[in-house]
Write a protein that holds these residues in place. Structure first.
Motif, PDB file in Angstrom:
ATOM      1  N   ALA A 250     -16.053 -16.840  86.902  1.00 22.64           N
ATOM      2  CA  ALA A 250     -14.583 -17.286  86.553  1.00 22.64           C
ATOM      3  C   ALA A 250     -14.738 -18.890  86.215  1.00 22.64           C
ATOM      4  CB  ALA A 250     -13.589 -17.170  87.544  1.00 22.64           C
ATOM      5  N   ASN A 251     -15.179 -19.626  87.002  1.00 19.54           N
ATOM      6  CA  ASN A 251     -15.452 -20.983  86.609  1.00 19.54           C
ATOM      7  C   ASN A 251     -16.419 -21.245  85.576  1.00 19.54           C
ATOM      8  OD1 ASN A 251     -13.581 -22.100  88.767  1.00 19.54           O
ATOM      9  ND2 ASN A 251     -15.296 -21.363  90.411  1.00 19.54           N
ATOM     10  N   ALA A 252     -17.354 -20.698  85.502  1.00 14.14           N
ATOM     11  CA  ALA A 252     -18.355 -20.765  84.258  1.00 14.14           C
ATOM     12  C   ALA A 252     -17.626 -20.595  83.246  1.00 14.14           C
ATOM     13  CB  ALA A 252     -19.745 -19.763  84.705  1.00 14.14           C
ATOM     14  N   THR A 253     -17.042 -19.450  83.006  1.00 15.34           N
ATOM     15  CA  THR A 253     -16.345 -19.078  81.492  1.00 15.34           C
ATOM     16  C   THR A 253     -15.703 -20.052  81.271  1.00 15.34           C
ATOM     17  OG1 THR A 253     -16.538 -16.632  82.286  1.00 15.34           O
ATOM     18  CG2 THR A 253     -15.151 -17.308  80.504  1.00 15.34           C
ATOM     19  N   TYR A 254     -14.688 -20.519  82.084  1.00 11.67           N
ATOM     20  CA  TYR A 254     -13.623 -21.607  81.521  1.00 11.67           C
ATOM     21  C   TYR A 254     -14.413 -22.795  81.337  1.00 11.67           C
ATOM     22  CZ  TYR A 254     -12.539 -24.373  85.784  1.00 11.67           C
ATOM     23  OH  TYR A 254     -12.639 -25.292  86.969  1.00 11.67           O
ATOM     24  N   SER A 255     -15.316 -23.263  82.145  1.00  7.25           N
ATOM     25  CA  SER A 255     -16.057 -24.438  81.822  1.00  7.25           C
ATOM     26  C   SER A 255     -16.766 -24.335  80.553  1.00  7.25           C
ATOM     27  CB  SER A 255     -17.038 -24.515  83.050  1.00  7.25           C
ATOM     28  OG  SER A 255     -16.510 -24.914  84.416  1.00  7.25           O
ATOM     29  N   MET A 381     -22.793 -18.127  86.616  1.00  7.08           N
ATOM     30  CA  MET A 381     -22.824 -19.071  85.518  1.00  7.08           C
ATOM     31  C   MET A 381     -23.500 -18.621  84.282  1.00  7.08           C
ATOM     32  SD  MET A 381     -24.698 -22.869  85.887  1.00  7.08           S
ATOM     33  CE  MET A 381     -26.034 -22.135  85.462  1.00  7.08           C
ATOM     34  N   ALA A 382     -24.352 -17.721  84.378  1.00  4.33           N
ATOM     35  CA  ALA A 382     -25.126 -17.344  82.941  1.00  4.33           C
ATOM     36  C   ALA A 382     -24.170 -16.346  82.489  1.00  4.33           C
ATOM     37  CB  ALA A 382     -26.392 -16.780  83.246  1.00  4.33           C
ATOM     38  N   ILE A 383     -23.733 -15.252  83.048  1.00  3.03           N
ATOM     39  CA  ILE A 383     -22.914 -14.462  82.489  1.00  3.03           C
ATOM     40  C   ILE A 383     -21.406 -15.006  81.786  1.00  3.03           C
ATOM     41  CG2 ILE A 383     -21.369 -12.451  82.898  1.00  3.03           C
ATOM     42  CD1 ILE A 383     -24.211 -11.850  82.859  1.00  3.03           C
ATOM     43  N   GLY A 384     -20.898 -15.838  82.726  1.00 11.33           N
ATOM     44  CA  GLY A 384     -19.654 -16.709  82.190  1.00 11.33           C
ATOM     45  C   GLY A 384     -20.105 -17.546  80.688  1.00 11.33           C
ATOM     46  N   GLY A 385     -21.317 -18.050  80.821  1.00 13.80           N
ATOM     47  CA  GLY A 385     -21.901 -18.640  79.601  1.00 13.80           C
ATOM     48  C   GLY A 385     -21.905 -17.800  78.367  1.00 13.80           C
ATOM     49  N   PHE A 386     -22.575 -16.727  78.951  1.00 11.84           N
ATOM     50  CA  PHE A 386     -22.995 -15.485  77.767  1.00 11.84           C
ATOM     51  C   PHE A 386     -21.557 -14.830  77.420  1.00 11.84           C
ATOM     52  CE2 PHE A 386     -22.950 -11.008  77.197  1.00 11.84           C
ATOM     53  CZ  PHE A 386     -23.485 -10.767  76.098  1.00 11.84           C
ATOM     54  N   ILE A 387     -20.626 -14.830  78.289  1.00  8.55           N
ATOM     55  CA  ILE A 387     -19.185 -14.216  77.695  1.00  8.55           C
ATOM     56  C   ILE A 387     -18.661 -15.041  76.550  1.00  8.55           C
ATOM     57  CG2 ILE A 387     -17.044 -13.673  78.487  1.00  8.55           C
ATOM     58  CD1 ILE A 387     -18.082 -12.598  80.999  1.00  8.55           C
ATOM     59  N   MET A 410      -9.154 -16.480  71.184  1.00 10.14           N
ATOM     60  CA  MET A 410     -10.262 -16.329  72.064  1.00 10.14           C
ATOM     61  C   MET A 410     -10.617 -17.476  73.056  1.00 10.14           C
ATOM     62  SD  MET A 410     -12.264 -14.185  73.082  1.00 10.14           S
ATOM     63  CE  MET A 410     -12.418 -12.559  72.026  1.00 10.14           C
ATOM     64  N   ILE A 411     -10.537 -18.708  72.473  1.00  6.72           N
ATOM     65  CA  ILE A 411     -10.714 -19.772  73.496  1.00  6.72           C
ATOM     66  C   ILE A 411      -9.622 -19.650  74.598  1.00  6.72           C
ATOM     67  CG2 ILE A 411     -10.613 -22.440  73.416  1.00  6.72           C
ATOM     68  CD1 ILE A 411     -11.831 -22.350  70.664  1.00  6.72           C
ATOM     69  N   VAL A 412      -8.475 -19.388  74.159  1.00  5.59           N
ATOM     70  CA  VAL A 412      -7.181 -19.528  75.236  1.00  5.59           C
ATOM     71  C   VAL A 412      -7.824 -18.517  76.280  1.00  5.59           C
ATOM     72  CG1 VAL A 412      -4.650 -19.377  75.649  1.00  5.59           C
ATOM     73  CG2 VAL A 412      -5.746 -20.869  73.821  1.00  5.59           C
ATOM     74  N   PHE A 413      -7.948 -17.366  75.777  1.00  7.24           N
ATOM     75  CA  PHE A 413      -8.420 -16.216  76.606  1.00  7.24           C
ATOM     76  C   PHE A 413      -9.364 -16.478  77.834  1.00  7.24           C
ATOM     77  CE2 PHE A 413     -11.002 -12.403  77.397  1.00  7.24           C
ATOM     78  CZ  PHE A 413     -10.066 -11.723  78.472  1.00  7.24           C
ATOM     79  N   LEU A 414     -10.536 -17.085  77.069  1.00  8.88           N
ATOM     80  CA  LEU A 414     -11.606 -17.384  77.789  1.00  8.88           C
ATOM     81  C   LEU A 414     -11.513 -18.395  78.763  1.00  8.88           C
ATOM     82  CD1 LEU A 414     -14.295 -17.004  75.120  1.00  8.88           C
ATOM     83  CD2 LEU A 414     -14.118 -15.470  76.787  1.00  8.88           C
ATOM     84  N   ARG A 415     -10.693 -19.421  78.430  1.00  9.44           N
ATOM     85  CA  ARG A 415     -10.483 -20.648  79.117  1.00  9.44           C
ATOM     86  C   ARG A 415      -9.506 -20.169  80.388  1.00  9.44           C
ATOM     87  NH1 ARG A 415      -9.445 -23.893  82.418  1.00  9.44           N
ATOM     88  NH2 ARG A 415      -9.663 -25.963  82.281  1.00  9.44           N
ATOM     89  N   PHE A 416      -8.587 -19.228  80.323  1.00  9.32           N
ATOM     90  CA  PHE A 416      -7.626 -19.108  81.372  1.00  9.32           C
ATOM     91  C   PHE A 416      -7.422 -17.611  81.670  1.00  9.32           C
ATOM     92  CE2 PHE A 416      -5.904 -22.830  79.017  1.00  9.32           C
ATOM     93  CZ  PHE A 416      -5.867 -23.704  80.086  1.00  9.32           C
ATOM     94  N   GLY A 417      -7.550 -16.636  80.672  1.00 10.46           N
ATOM     95  CA  GLY A 417      -7.347 -15.262  81.016  1.00 10.46           C
ATOM     96  C   GLY A 417      -8.447 -14.437  81.866  1.00 10.46           C
ATOM     97  N   MET A 418      -9.892 -14.723  81.246  1.00 10.87           N
ATOM     98  CA  MET A 418     -11.002 -14.406  81.597  1.00 10.87           C
ATOM     99  C   MET A 418     -11.176 -14.621  83.201  1.00 10.87           C
ATOM    100  SD  MET A 418     -13.307 -12.212  80.924  1.00 10.87           S
ATOM    101  CE  MET A 418     -14.705 -11.655  81.539  1.00 10.87           C
ATOM    102  N   PRO A 419     -11.017 -15.992  83.604  1.00 12.64           N
ATOM    103  CA  PRO A 419     -11.116 -16.387  85.009  1.00 12.64           C
ATOM    104  C   PRO A 419     -10.449 -15.462  85.731  1.00 12.64           C
ATOM    105  CG  PRO A 419     -11.129 -18.383  83.679  1.00 12.64           C
ATOM    106  CD  PRO A 419     -10.890 -17.133  82.784  1.00 12.64           C
TER     107      PRO A 419
END
Length: 456
Positions: A250-255, A381-387, A410-419
């Motif tokens: 969650a943290n890696a994706t939004y980061s 961390m890697a899966i978040g970066g990959f996603i 997509m940026i908004v979803f990855l920043r807030f929704g995916m986590p």
């Protein structure tokens, strides 16, 4: 638990050991927060290449992390079991951090070769240093409460790393000349700081990292299948790995998309250090409270509720991604405070899982347990970066230009929704974690009785 007096570490040694939190998090936060952005917007590498790199490196870690944990457990040297790996591995790790953020003039194909070689080498060096570092926590102290205090000190040093990276990175990169030059000098600075921090950490563990003789004079053998069997039969450790890994994801994706959010959605890159400050200082408030809270409510319950409430500020911002600065700062401060609970407690729960292994199988496996959590940390961390990289490429992201609505969404979803999805997975997993306060009291009492009977 009875008021038994356990062997404790001296405060000066705890303080020195906590510098490992500085060294570990400097690289971790730097890579998680800026590497994807550096590769796409500075080095000029396609997002799909970056996503592939993240996946390949984690397949390698799947083998090297547990191997490193077992090597640490079976190391016998004058410097101890874990400290030699930290002492000699730290300068190699520091050099590779510099190379990660160096962008040499190469052809398109050679750029890909360069990032693969350097990133995989960095990942291996990180394994060699970080797993022994985390393995020292249960070695430093037998006292359950002090172990949580030690983890809090480690994470407190992590907030210093967070300040250096999330708040100071962009100003320092610009101060050093910006662009490729600025990032290279900044990478060198972080590499030097990482090396020194780990050396101080190893100094702090000097009096505790001892190679104990095998019981009954029998030489301990290196049996990989036996060691891995202890891990896979430890249900609580497996549940902790899943919960912690999905929190990290969650943290890696939004980061990974954080810079994209401020650059392309808000058009306010100047807000990056300000929002980072709100998250950082809110997290600092939580740290001194964590030992008392975990003692009162229990680590399992506290972890579960921390994951649940971390969802709320993310949901608010997902619904209102272009909300005013006041709302953005407030929600991120709330998130910074609450999300610190699960991110810190994972490491505090690790010694409990090591004690469970000793209780269940008669052998400690601090290195293996630490390597499992370190691996899942890097995996998340890697899966978040990959996603982040994969889905941005999927919707047609092209660096350094105005983005179409599909990319912005997509940026908004990855920043807030995916986590949010990551934290939901953590909630489910932590529900099956078996080591409650009551269970741990039983485990610790039994271990103490065994130790007392062996000294008679």
């Amino acid at each position: 638990m009875e008021n038994k007096q356990y062997a404790k570490a001296k405060f000066t040694d705890v303080f020195k050991y906590s510098f490992g939190g500085l060294g570990s998090n400097l690289a971790f936060i730097l890579v998680m927060s800026y590497l994807t952005f550096f590769y796409t917007d500075i080095f000029g590498i396609d997002t799909m290449v970056v996503s592939g790199l993240m996946l390949v490196s984690r397949f390698i870690d799947a083998f090297t992390d547990p191997l490193m944990g077992m090597l640490g457990d079976h190391t016998r040297s004058k410097l101890g079991k874990y400290r030699p790996w930290i002492i000699f591995g730290a300068p190699v790790l520091g050099l590779l951090i510099f190379l990660l953020f160096t962008a040499p003039e190469l052809s398109a194909n050679m750029k890909i070769v360069y990032v693969y070689v350097v990133y995989i080498a960095y990942s291996l060096a990180s394994t060699v240093v970080n797993i022994p570092y985390h393995s020292l926590t249960p070695v430093m102290s037998q006292d359950p409460y002090q172990r949580t205090v030690i983890v809090s000190w480690k994470q407190g040093m992590g907030t210093v790393s967070q300040f250096i990276i999330t708040i100071m990175a962009l100003p320092l990169v610009n101060f050093f000349g910006g662009g490729k030059q600025g990032w290279a000098i900044y990478g060198a600075l972080i590499g030097i700081m990482t090396t020194i921090a780990f050396w101080v950490c190893a100094w702090g563990g000097k009096d505790y990292d001892k190679c104990q003789p095998a019981q009954d004079g029998k030489k301990q053998s290196f049996n990989m299948l036996k060691d891995l069997g202890m891990l896979f039969k430890n249900k609580s450790m497996l549940m902790l790995m899943i919960a912690f890994g999905t929190d990290v994801l969650a943290n890696a994706t939004y980061s990974a998309v954080n810079m994209y959010y401020f650059k392309y959605v808000l058009h306010r890159e100047d807000l990056v250090p300000k929002v980072a400050s709100a998250i950082l200082f809110a997290g600092i408030i939580l740290l001194p409270l964590l030992p008392a809270l975990s003692k009162k409510f229990g680590k399992k319950k506290l972890y579960w509720w921390g994951s649940l409430f971390s969802i709320i500020p993310l949901a608010v911002m997902w619904l209102q991604p272009t909300a005013g600065v006041t709302i953005l700062m407030s929600m991120m401060a709330v998130f910074g405070f609450i999300s610190r609970i699960p991110s810190n407690l994972g490491w505090a729960m690790l010694p409990e899982c090591s004690d469970y292994t000793e209780w269940k199988f008669g052998e400690r496996a601090d290195g293996l347990m630490s390597s499992s959590l370190t691996f899942i940390n890097k995996f998340g961390m890697a899966i978040g970066g990959f996603i982040a990289s994969f889905f941005l490429g999927l919707v047609g992201f092209v660096a350094n230009q105005e983005q179409p609505e599909a990319v912005l969404n997509m940026i908004v979803f990855l920043r807030f929704g995916m986590p949010i999805l990551g934290y939901i997975a953590s909630l489910i997993s932590m529900a099956f974690y078996e080591i409650t306060n009551e269970k741990y009291n039983e485990i610790r009492k039994d271990l103490d009785e065994r130790a007392a009977s062996q000294t008679k």
